[in-house]
Design a protein around this motif. Structure first.
Motif, PDB file in Angstrom:
ATOM      1  N   SER A   1      42.571  50.036  -8.948  1.00  0.00           N
ATOM      2  CA  SER A   1      43.182  49.604  -7.679  1.00  0.00           C
ATOM      3  C   SER A   1      43.993  50.746  -7.101  1.00  0.00           C
ATOM      4  N   LEU A   2      44.095  50.781  -5.777  1.00  0.00           N
ATOM      5  CA  LEU A   2      44.832  51.831  -5.062  1.00  0.00           C
ATOM      6  C   LEU A   2      46.136  51.267  -4.515  1.00  0.00           C
ATOM      7  N   ASN A   3      47.215  52.013  -4.705  1.00  0.00           N
ATOM      8  CA  ASN A   3      48.529  51.581  -4.238  1.00  0.00           C
ATOM      9  C   ASN A   3      49.333  52.782  -3.750  1.00  0.00           C
ATOM     10  N   VAL A   4      50.353  52.499  -2.964  1.00  0.00           N
ATOM     11  CA  VAL A   4      51.267  53.540  -2.485  1.00  0.00           C
ATOM     12  C   VAL A   4      52.482  53.563  -3.408  1.00  0.00           C
ATOM     13  N   GLN A   5      52.835  54.758  -3.846  1.00  0.00           N
ATOM     14  CA  GLN A   5      54.007  54.915  -4.713  1.00  0.00           C
ATOM     15  C   GLN A   5      55.048  55.758  -3.979  1.00  0.00           C
ATOM     16  N   ILE A   6      56.229  55.196  -3.772  1.00  0.00           N
ATOM     17  CA  ILE A   6      57.335  55.912  -3.140  1.00  0.00           C
ATOM     18  C   ILE A   6      58.393  56.150  -4.222  1.00  0.00           C
TER      19      ILE A   6
ATOM     20  N   ILE B   1      49.498  58.214  -2.941  1.00  0.00           N
ATOM     21  CA  ILE B   1      48.555  57.125  -3.168  1.00  0.00           C
ATOM     22  C   ILE B   1      48.021  57.293  -4.588  1.00  0.00           C
ATOM     23  N   ILE B   2      48.221  56.297  -5.422  1.00  0.00           N
ATOM     24  CA  ILE B   2      47.808  56.386  -6.819  1.00  0.00           C
ATOM     25  C   ILE B   2      46.718  55.369  -7.116  1.00  0.00           C
ATOM     26  N   GLU B   3      45.905  55.679  -8.126  1.00  0.00           N
ATOM     27  CA  GLU B   3      44.859  54.781  -8.598  1.00  0.00           C
ATOM     28  C   GLU B   3      45.252  54.278  -9.980  1.00  0.00           C
ATOM     29  N   THR B   4      45.357  52.978 -10.140  1.00  0.00           N
ATOM     30  CA  THR B   4      45.667  52.364 -11.428  1.00  0.00           C
ATOM     31  C   THR B   4      44.373  51.899 -12.074  1.00  0.00           C
ATOM     32  N   PHE B   5      44.181  52.236 -13.372  1.00  0.00           N
ATOM     33  CA  PHE B   5      42.921  51.917 -14.049  1.00  0.00           C
ATOM     34  C   PHE B   5      43.177  51.723 -15.541  1.00  0.00           C
ATOM     35  N   ILE B   6      42.182  51.207 -16.252  1.00  0.00           N
ATOM     36  CA  ILE B   6      42.247  51.050 -17.702  1.00  0.00           C
ATOM     37  C   ILE B   6      41.602  52.277 -18.343  1.00  0.00           C
ATOM     38  N   ASP B   7      42.379  53.034 -19.116  1.00  0.00           N
ATOM     39  CA  ASP B   7      41.875  54.230 -19.781  1.00  0.00           C
ATOM     40  C   ASP B   7      40.807  53.822 -20.799  1.00  0.00           C
ATOM     41  N   PRO B   8      39.579  54.383 -20.722  1.00  0.00           N
ATOM     42  CA  PRO B   8      38.516  53.978 -21.658  1.00  0.00           C
ATOM     43  C   PRO B   8      38.780  54.399 -23.093  1.00  0.00           C
ATOM     44  N   VAL B   9      39.671  55.383 -23.304  1.00  0.00           N
ATOM     45  CA  VAL B   9      39.969  55.856 -24.648  1.00  0.00           C
ATOM     46  C   VAL B   9      41.075  55.040 -25.293  1.00  0.00           C
ATOM     47  N   THR B  10      42.214  54.926 -24.595  1.00  0.00           N
ATOM     48  CA  THR B  10      43.375  54.236 -25.167  1.00  0.00           C
ATOM     49  C   THR B  10      43.351  52.740 -24.951  1.00  0.00           C
ATOM     50  N   ARG B  11      42.484  52.270 -24.001  1.00  0.00           N
ATOM     51  CA  ARG B  11      42.434  50.850 -23.650  1.00  0.00           C
ATOM     52  C   ARG B  11      43.757  50.352 -23.075  1.00  0.00           C
TER      53      ARG B  11
ATOM     54  N   GLU C   1      46.325  54.201   5.562  1.00  0.00           N
ATOM     55  CA  GLU C   1      45.361  55.102   4.917  1.00  0.00           C
ATOM     56  C   GLU C   1      44.948  54.553   3.551  1.00  0.00           C
ATOM     57  N   ARG C   2      45.913  53.950   2.838  1.00  0.00           N
ATOM     58  CA  ARG C   2      45.572  53.315   1.562  1.00  0.00           C
ATOM     59  C   ARG C   2      44.551  52.199   1.772  1.00  0.00           C
ATOM     60  N   ASP C   3      44.769  51.377   2.812  1.00  0.00           N
ATOM     61  CA  ASP C   3      43.853  50.269   3.092  1.00  0.00           C
ATOM     62  C   ASP C   3      42.459  50.788   3.437  1.00  0.00           C
ATOM     63  N   ALA C   4      42.420  51.913   4.155  1.00  0.00           N
ATOM     64  CA  ALA C   4      41.126  52.490   4.529  1.00  0.00           C
ATOM     65  C   ALA C   4      40.379  52.991   3.285  1.00  0.00           C
ATOM     66  N   LEU C   5      41.140  53.578   2.314  1.00  0.00           N
ATOM     67  CA  LEU C   5      40.508  54.056   1.087  1.00  0.00           C
ATOM     68  C   LEU C   5      40.029  52.902   0.215  1.00  0.00           C
ATOM     69  N   ARG C   6      40.720  51.788   0.286  1.00  0.00           N
ATOM     70  CA  ARG C   6      40.279  50.616  -0.472  1.00  0.00           C
ATOM     71  C   ARG C   6      38.916  50.127   0.023  1.00  0.00           C
ATOM     72  N   LYS C   7      38.705  50.266   1.326  1.00  0.00           N
ATOM     73  CA  LYS C   7      37.430  49.834   1.908  1.00  0.00           C
ATOM     74  C   LYS C   7      36.343  50.886   1.724  1.00  0.00           C
ATOM     75  N   ASN C   8      36.741  52.140   1.720  1.00  0.00           N
ATOM     76  CA  ASN C   8      35.785  53.248   1.612  1.00  0.00           C
ATOM     77  C   ASN C   8      35.939  53.906   0.225  1.00  0.00           C
ATOM     78  N   ARG C   9      35.278  53.349  -0.785  1.00  0.00           N
ATOM     79  CA  ARG C   9      35.427  53.850  -2.148  1.00  0.00           C
ATOM     80  C   ARG C   9      34.811  55.236  -2.320  1.00  0.00           C
ATOM     81  N   GLU C  10      33.803  55.564  -1.497  1.00  0.00           N
ATOM     82  CA  GLU C  10      33.202  56.896  -1.588  1.00  0.00           C
ATOM     83  C   GLU C  10      34.208  57.974  -1.237  1.00  0.00           C
ATOM     84  N   GLU C  11      35.023  57.708  -0.207  1.00  0.00           N
ATOM     85  CA  GLU C  11      36.052  58.673   0.176  1.00  0.00           C
ATOM     86  C   GLU C  11      37.106  58.776  -0.924  1.00  0.00           C
ATOM     87  N   ALA C  12      37.444  57.646  -1.549  1.00  0.00           N
ATOM     88  CA  ALA C  12      38.406  57.667  -2.661  1.00  0.00           C
ATOM     89  C   ALA C  12      37.857  58.483  -3.824  1.00  0.00           C
ATOM     90  N   ASP C  13      36.555  58.337  -4.115  1.00  0.00           N
ATOM     91  CA  ASP C  13      35.930  59.121  -5.189  1.00  0.00           C
ATOM     92  C   ASP C  13      35.960  60.609  -4.866  1.00  0.00           C
TER      93      ASP C  13
END
Length: 416
Positions: A3-8, A19-29, A59-71
């Motif tokens: 998920s994408l969020n804004v961090q101040i 703008i940060i991406e929160t995810f589950i690390d595949p190594v540490t779980r 801009e965060r909302d736009a990246l949520r919709k456009n995952r290719e740009e986020a990648d």
């Protein structure tokens, strides 16, 4: 799912937006995060445009919709963090990834050559064990060699290895497997000894013995864990003592785990006698350091029919013998066959039993009359130019450090 969020974040220079991406690390779980796009300090922009912060959220909302740009932004960020991966030699689109471990493939080859897979599969069947015992034990061995850590850490790192352990092993399986192999320790050692001798001829007459300690993140003692002389200076934590016997190639022959407060000198004979019993016949020469040199150990080794080579401190010999050692006469030299350079020199002395002072200052019983009739112990004193130069460098460094302290004055020395 990320998920994408804004961090101040508040810093000394002001607020910092990312703008940060929160995810589950595949190594540490575990949940983790990474930066996708940074806006830097935003106070100056807010002074010019009060709606600047809203634009960041848009801009965060736009990246949520456009995952290719986020990648794309993530890939650009990774190229800046890992420049080696973005070099021209790397193929286009290559991304930084967690370190992968392929060493378990090589270890598995030797594991199967020793037919350990067959042994553990047979044990699993006979013991009616529900999980894959062979896989559990092999994975712990591979982790011990490649990625050391706790059993919990091992489970977290299953995605990093060459073989697929994920989903096939649980933490409880690893803990239970430890108990399974502990109960079959002697059987496993005999099996491994037989298989190893078929692959690699072993000279088991010369064996080396040493002791180490393993500490626990615990202060609670039990029947095995206890406080003792820690080799890692963990004097407050509980520990266990491990005695290990290896052959001249460094391959283990036998081991024993002792209570944490057991003295080093009290471990030697237990391991050696168990090994002698398994060997049944043949000459055994035990090599150990001076920490295991006690009168009782040497006496018991002779009684068990073992020869020994142990380190001994020159300063603990009789004064007359020390003077004889430091004479310039009587040395035998060994030279390099090609350069003619002196490699090392030695002297050999036949000692009386009374000359050997106990390294451990034990009140151990003296040798019996029967033991004194056997061949007398020999003292071999060695000297080499390399060790001499290294020793002098260390003494010089200690001398200079002492001189520096003296120059500071008495008050400074006391406070140091």
């Amino acid at each position: 799912m990320s998920s994408l969020n804004v961090q101040i974040s508040k810093r000394k220079k002001g607020r910092y937006a990312t703008i940060i991406e929160t995810f589950i690390d595949p190594v540490t779980r575990k949940k983790s995060s990474r930066s996708i796009k940074t806006f830097g300090y935003i106070e100056a922009q807010l002074a010019e445009d009060p709606n600047y912060l809203d634009k960041i959220y848009q801009e965060r909302d736009a990246l949520r919709k456009n995952r290719e740009e986020a990648d794309r932004l993530r890939a650009e960020k990774q190229k800046r963090i890992f420049p080696a991966y973005s070099s021209p030699e790397c193929r286009e689109g290559y991304r930084a990834a967690p370190r992968l471990v392929y060493g378990d493939a090589a270890i598995r080859s030797l594991w199967e050559e020793l037919q350990l897979d067959h042994w553990f599969k047979k044990t699993r069947f006979n013991g009616k064990i529900s999980y894959d015992l062979d896989l559990a034990v092999f994975y712990m061995v591979a982790c011990r060699m490649l990625l050391r850590g706790s059993r919990r850490k091992m489970i977290r790192h299953t995605p990093q290895f060459f073989f697929n352990y994920q989903g096939h092993l649980k933490l409880d399986n690893l803990y239970d497997a430890l108990g399974q192999i502990s109960r079959r320790k002697d059987t496993i050692i005999r099996y491994l000894t037989g298989k190893t001798e078929k692959i690699l001829p072993r000279d088991t007459t010369l064996v080396f013995y040493d002791v180490t300690t393993f500490y626990f993140e615990s202060f609670e003692a039990d029947s095995l864990r206890d406080q003792g002389m820690s080799k890692e200076h963990r004097t407050h934590e509980t520990q266990v003592v491990l005695g290990l016997l290896i052959d001249r190639n460094g391959i283990p022959l036998n081991y024993e785990v002792f209570k944490g407060n057991t003295a080093e000198t009290k471990t030697l004979m237990s391991v050696v006698e168990a090994y002698k019993k398994a060997l049944e016949a043949g000459r055994v020469i035990v090599v150990a350091d001076r920490g295991l040199n006690s009168k009782s150990n040497l006496s018991e080794l002779r009684g068990a029919g073992c020869d020994y080579i142990v380190a001994h401190t020159i300063q603990r010999l009789a004064k007359a013998r020390i003077e004889e050692i430091f004479k310039e006469t009587g040395w035998k030299n060994r030279y390099d066959s090609e350069s003619g350079e002196l490699l090392w020199r030695y002297k050999s002395f036949e000692l009386e039993e009374a000359e050997l002072k106990d390294e451990q200052e034990e009140n151990s019983p003296g040798s019996s009359t029967e033991e004194k009739t056997k061949s007398k112990p020999h003292l071999i004193v060695t000297w080499s130019p390399k060790r001499y130069i290294n020793g002098m460098k260390q003494l010089q460094a200690q001398w200079e450090a002492a001189q520096s302290l003296l120059a500071l004055g008495k008050e400074k020395i006391n406070s140091s």
